[in-house]
Design a protein around this motif. Structure first.
Motif: not given
Length: 218
Positions: A26-34, A81-85, A100-103, A108-113
């Motif tokens: 798991e990446e850093e963004a997932l650790h942060w969310a956890r 991550h599993g979905m289409r771009p 708000q935490f999820a946003k 952090l995970a690099g997903f556009a808004s």
């Protein structure tokens, strides 16, 4: 079964579950969310459950996913991550603070808004407003007392060939425990039976995390 053998089997099962979780990088963004989930006393999906969701979203080439229970974004990151771009995750939660935490986690995970649509509110008030047959996957991690209603709504939302997934159906082992159980566990038992016996579904109960019940809509 002799007590020693039973302990060995139980120990092997626990070791296997731990290995399945450790297998997922798991990446850093997932650790942060956890970390945020722990702060607000939430139990996010396990790494192995997240990996299963990621794989399932990829398997159906998901472009539109609906999530009941945003939490702090752990499951959402795996799904995205599993979905289409160009896919969009529509995620529903009664607690705007969690969203708000999820946003932040998604950023952090690099997903556009524009990859996620956050809708605050009770799931059973929001889901009827979503489009019929407009979704490739519906992930349910909300109020267990409402799980049968989630199933009904999910079948309406899914296209043929789409997937519905329910998190936590083992309820820490209480779903298969023969003793008296609370109403939420009785609802989960109804859910498991209903999914298994529905001729319009192709079901599977995955032994990851606290149990991931999945079914393909024919």
């Amino acid at each position: 079964m002799p007590g020693g053998q039973e302990r060995v089997i139980t120990g092997n099962r626990q070791t296997g579950l731990a290995f399945a979780d450790a297998f997922v990088a798991e990446e850093e963004a997932l650790h942060w969310a956890r970390d945020r989930a722990r702060e607000v006393a939430l139990r996010p999906v396990s790494p192995s459950t997240g990996a299963a969701l990621r794989m399932l979203a990829s398997t159906v080439a998901a472009k539109a996913v609906a999530e009941i229970g945003t939490g702090t974004g752990v499951s959402g990151i795996h799904l995205l991550h599993g979905m289409r771009p160009d896919g969009v995750l529509t995620t529903v939660d009664q607690e705007p603070e969690r969203q708000q935490f999820a946003k932040q986690a998604f950023r952090l995970a690099g997903f556009a808004s524009n990859r996620a649509r956050f809708i605050p509110g009770r799931a059973l008030d929001v889901l009827p407003r979503l489009a019929d047959s407009g979704y490739d996957l519906v992930f349910c991690d909300g109020d267990r007392l409402e799980c049968l209603d989630y199933l009904e709504e999910s079948l309406r939302l899914l296209r043929p060939g789409g997937l519905v997934c329910f998190e936590g159906v083992f309820a820490d082992g209480r779903t298969v425990d023969s003793g008296p159980q609370p109403a939420e566990v009785l609802k989960l038992r109804e859910l498991v039976r209903g999914v298994r016996e529905n001729a319009d579904l192709v079901p599977s109960l995955l032994p990851v995390g606290d149990g991931l019940l999945c079914a393909v809509k024919r």
